[in-house]
Design an enzyme around this catalytic site. Sequence first.
Site, PDB file in Angstrom:
ATOM      1  N   ASP A 239       2.090   0.936   8.065  1.00 25.09           N
ATOM      2  CA  ASP A 239       0.979   0.372   7.614  1.00 25.09           C
ATOM      3  C   ASP A 239       1.249  -0.656   6.621  1.00 25.09           C
ATOM      4  OD1 ASP A 239      -1.826   0.080   7.312  1.00 25.09           O
ATOM      5  OD2 ASP A 239      -2.065   2.102   6.041  1.00 25.09           O
TER       6      ASP A 239
ATOM      7  N   ASP B 144       0.881  -1.210   0.132  1.00 22.40           N
ATOM      8  CA  ASP B 144      -0.028  -0.002   0.093  1.00 22.40           C
ATOM      9  C   ASP B 144       0.750   1.092   0.056  1.00 22.40           C
ATOM     10  OD1 ASP B 144      -2.330   1.612   0.257  1.00 22.40           O
ATOM     11  OD2 ASP B 144      -2.649   1.215   2.237  1.00 22.40           O
TER      12      ASP B 144
ATOM     13  N   ASN C 277       1.815   6.633   3.973  1.00 21.08           N
ATOM     14  CA  ASN C 277       2.258   5.312   4.579  1.00 21.08           C
ATOM     15  C   ASN C 277       4.006   5.397   4.601  1.00 21.08           C
ATOM     16  OD1 ASN C 277      -0.213   4.484   5.201  1.00 21.08           O
ATOM     17  ND2 ASN C 277      -0.250   3.258   3.567  1.00 21.08           N
TER      18      ASN C 277
HETATM   19  N1  LIG Z   1       4.683   4.206  13.658  1.00 22.34           N
HETATM   20  C1  LIG Z   1       3.994   5.347  13.534  1.00 22.34           C
HETATM   21  N2  LIG Z   1       4.958   6.328  13.532  1.00 22.34           N
HETATM   22  C2  LIG Z   1       4.514   7.820  13.100  1.00 22.34           C
HETATM   23  N3  LIG Z   1       3.021   7.620  12.712  1.00 22.34           N
HETATM   24  C3  LIG Z   1       2.250   6.799  12.621  1.00 22.34           C
HETATM   25  C4  LIG Z   1       2.742   5.522  12.761  1.00 22.34           C
HETATM   26  N4  LIG Z   1       1.735   4.607  12.606  1.00 22.34           N
HETATM   27  C5  LIG Z   1       0.643   5.493  12.117  1.00 22.34           C
HETATM   28  N5  LIG Z   1       1.096   6.600  12.042  1.00 22.34           N
HETATM   29  C6  LIG Z   1       0.154   7.746  11.649  1.00 22.34           C
HETATM   30  O1  LIG Z   1      -1.201   7.253  11.541  1.00 22.34           O
HETATM   31  C7  LIG Z   1      -1.650   7.306  10.309  1.00 22.34           C
HETATM   32  C8  LIG Z   1      -2.616   5.946  10.141  1.00 22.34           C
HETATM   33  O2  LIG Z   1      -1.732   5.094  10.592  1.00 22.34           O
HETATM   34  P1  LIG Z   1      -1.778   3.606   9.302  1.00 22.34           P
HETATM   35  O3  LIG Z   1      -0.957   2.495   9.801  1.00 22.34           O
HETATM   36  O4  LIG Z   1      -1.345   4.195   8.138  1.00 22.34           O
HETATM   37  O5  LIG Z   1      -3.363   3.077   9.534  1.00 22.34           O
HETATM   38  P2  LIG Z   1      -4.394   2.907   8.097  1.00 22.34           P
HETATM   39  O6  LIG Z   1      -4.259   1.627   7.991  1.00 22.34           O
HETATM   40  O7  LIG Z   1      -5.656   3.705   8.723  1.00 22.34           O
HETATM   41  O8  LIG Z   1      -3.974   3.885   7.226  1.00 22.34           O
HETATM   42  C9  LIG Z   1      -0.492   7.288   9.295  1.00 22.34           C
HETATM   43  O9  LIG Z   1      -0.711   7.690   8.186  1.00 22.34           O
HETATM   44  C10 LIG Z   1       0.706   8.184   9.966  1.00 22.34           C
HETATM   45  O10 LIG Z   1       0.331   9.628  10.110  1.00 22.34           O
HETATM   46 MG   LIG Z   2      -2.256   4.424   6.286  1.00 21.10          MG
END
Ligand SMILES: Nc1ncnc2c1ncn2[C@@H]1O[C@H](COP(=O)(O)OP(=O)(O)O)[C@@H](O)[C@H]1O
Ligand SMILES: [Mg+2]
Length: 262
Positions: A198, A180, A185
């Site tokens: 992600d 993705d 991400n």
């Molecule tokens: N380990 C991390 N460090 C910093 N920001 C994070 C992290 N994990 C998630 N985020 C923030 O949260 C958002 C959503 O998390 P993500 O894992 O991409 O979930 P989703 O599956 O809803 O897209 C990311 O785009 C980022 O801005």
């Molecule tokens: Mg994401």
Amino acid sequence: MLDLPDKIKNLIGNENFSYDDVGMSDSTVIIFTDKVLKIQSISEESEHEYQVMEWLQDKLPVPRVLAYEKAEDKNYLLMTKVSGKMSCADQYMRNPEQLVNLLAEGLKMLWKVDISNCTYMHGLDEKLQMAKHNVQNNVVDMDDVEPETFGENGFESSEHLLKWLITNRPEEEFVFSHGDFCLPNIFLSDEKISGYIDLGKAGIADRWQDIALCYRSLLHNFEGKYCDKKYQGFRADILFEKLDIVPDWDKIRYYTLLDELF
Ligand SMILES: Nc1ncnc2c1ncn2[C@@H]1O[C@H](COP(=O)(O)OP(=O)(O)O)[C@@H](O)[C@H]1O
Ligand SMILES: [Mg+2]
């Protein structure tokens, strides 16, 4: 605060937090000072995200897993917060050459991961099976699709698209794929990739899976699809120049269409 498993509660103590509003999935992401908690419904994808994150620890810049707990129908992934900013941050969007250079680097780093002992297959065998499941269970989000995919000059329905994807399945060129690869991400800091996040769809797949979604994400972010700001004069094709690769438009279209069913 939400009702959290004790182990997670103990690790976050009384830290200040905020809820993330960027992610598009139905996960809840809570951002602490130096940690992030991602809460998801238990599924193959959410369990896979944790496993792949562990597998990638010494291979790529990914968050470190601090705890992984399951309670009732949810899993709780507590990880380190990666440094820097999302690659769709204004600072990078204003410098498209630099941004695309870094993203191209990010793709190349994925392709360098040794997949000979990787057990996470995420190619078309798996993806088409999952797409079929999504179509049959009516969980395709038809509001989050490209305007031209369905309707007058597009596919009649998600079933028709699935059929087309099965019939027109291309040869795959296997690499390690993020799955993705869209701008929110991929985190950047100090002119390099600071974190791939992600990871629920990461694994061995065709090189063009990530190129296609990166290309689409560049277009969307520069057009201002997710925020009101449009950035003028951006040429997404510089991605292929930075990758030193001739665009395979059939595959880009194929993987963009496949993603409509997720
Ligand atoms: N380990 C991390 N460090 C910093 N920001 C994070 C992290 N994990 C998630 N985020 C923030 O949260 C958002 C959503 O998390 P993500 O894992 O991409 O979930 P989703 O599956 O809803 O897209 C990311 O785009 C980022 O801005
Ligand atoms: Mg994401």
